[in-house]
Design an enzyme around this catalytic site. Sequence first.
Site, mmCIF file in Angstrom:
data_model
loop_
_atom_site.group_PDB
_atom_site.id
_atom_site.type_symbol
_atom_site.label_atom_id
_atom_site.label_comp_id
_atom_site.label_asym_id
_atom_site.label_seq_id
_atom_site.Cartn_x
_atom_site.Cartn_y
_atom_site.Cartn_z
ATOM 1 N N GLU A 1 -19.185 31.030 17.714
ATOM 2 C CA GLU A 1 -18.866 31.056 19.143
ATOM 3 C C GLU A 1 -19.743 30.080 19.920
ATOM 4 O O GLU A 1 -20.844 29.741 19.494
ATOM 5 C CB GLU A 1 -19.105 32.457 19.710
ATOM 6 C CG GLU A 1 -18.292 33.556 19.075
ATOM 7 C CD GLU A 1 -18.574 34.897 19.731
ATOM 8 O OE1 GLU A 1 -17.771 35.311 20.571
ATOM 9 O OE2 GLU A 1 -19.596 35.522 19.394
ATOM 10 N N ASN B 1 -9.908 41.426 22.359
ATOM 11 C CA ASN B 1 -11.125 42.207 22.557
ATOM 12 C C ASN B 1 -10.742 43.583 23.082
ATOM 13 O O ASN B 1 -9.998 43.689 24.055
ATOM 14 C CB ASN B 1 -12.041 41.530 23.585
ATOM 15 C CG ASN B 1 -12.678 40.284 23.037
ATOM 16 O OD1 ASN B 1 -13.609 40.352 22.254
ATOM 17 N ND2 ASN B 1 -12.178 39.130 23.451
#
Length: 408
Positions: A365, A246
């Site tokens: 997710e 990320n």
Amino acid sequence: MTQPSSLPANDFSRLKVLILEDQPFQRNVLIGALRHLGITAIETASDGAAALDALEHDPGSFDVAICDLRMEGMDGIEFIRHAVRRKVPSFIVTSAIEGSLLATAEAVVRSFGTRLIGVLPKPVNLERLKGMLSDCKKVKSEEARPARGASKPAFTAEQISRALAANEFIPYFQPKFDLDTGLPTSVEMLARWNHPSQGILPPSAFIPVMEQSGMMDWLSDSLLLQSLRCLEDWTSLGCDISLAVNMSPLTLQNTDMPNHISSLLRKHKVEPRTITIEVTETAVSENVSGLLETLTRLRMQGFSISVDDFGTGYSSLLQLTEMPFNEIKIDRSFVHGATENKKTVAIAESIVQLAKKLDLHTVAEGIETLEELEFIKQLGCESGQGYYLSRPLDNTGLITLLKNVRKR
């Protein structure tokens, strides 16, 4: 899968529960179910005012409140709004409401910044209640997932800078699993602070200060270097595992970043195809021109580019086609309780179908139950991650998982 260490797998005895239910029969059913599971610390109330009074007399001591949504006087939504301010960390709602109205009510509750563990339909199902209370134990015992309303340690930029210099920030890794084979194929790197006195702290304790103080590039470099060394460990085991990173929009705005990342990979003899750069949809919406150059150059160099939390922002389909993505991560809001909401199911199906037509890999997710896993498989989603599959692990824990997988 590792169970939280502070509470045994089937021991709910240390949970304290508040029941708000205006129907005596339903209230007694809940009491009986909780006692059957070994919970003795139970407080009951027949209306919102009495429930709030119980919270005032014993603030911060309840682990979860179970409340009906539709009641005379103060309804469940109004009660939860007040209860969040009184430090109740988690909620389970009971309701006979169906369809889109229930989904809207759930969204309102989550907008209060609290953890809605789930909806318990009437009549109460004991196994479903047991599963939800297991989630309560996670909230109680895992610092990595605190309620947003809970008190958090406050650190200054100077303290965080010293911690960075002392290499106290470490990567954790949450595996992504191929939903056809059940095998881990990738891991998402997550930032953690290994604080010398407070233990492992989540990103919420340090990321906001880092962003305000210009330390995100420093953090990204440190974690990426550590992760590349870990990648060498995984490769030595014979595991073909890729790494997802990320990156802050602030970091990706730097047009020198593609060359910098490529240089780090060359030093560690890692191929760019092994690395996925994840960027949130919200960041794409707000920084289109700034991100486009960086992401395009990274993609040209062989990196994979993933749009994270897809479906939560307001980016147009045009932006989706212009950005060089080859992966979509479906936000957990389209996974959690999706089978109970026709609108959510339709949107999730549309995202997967759109991804397939655009030749994009799909990752779901926040898979936390078997039901959610089966739902995602039925949609045709290719990969998944979440606590049901594996919680985030340090490198030692991940190596143990990979070794166990190889023994199958």
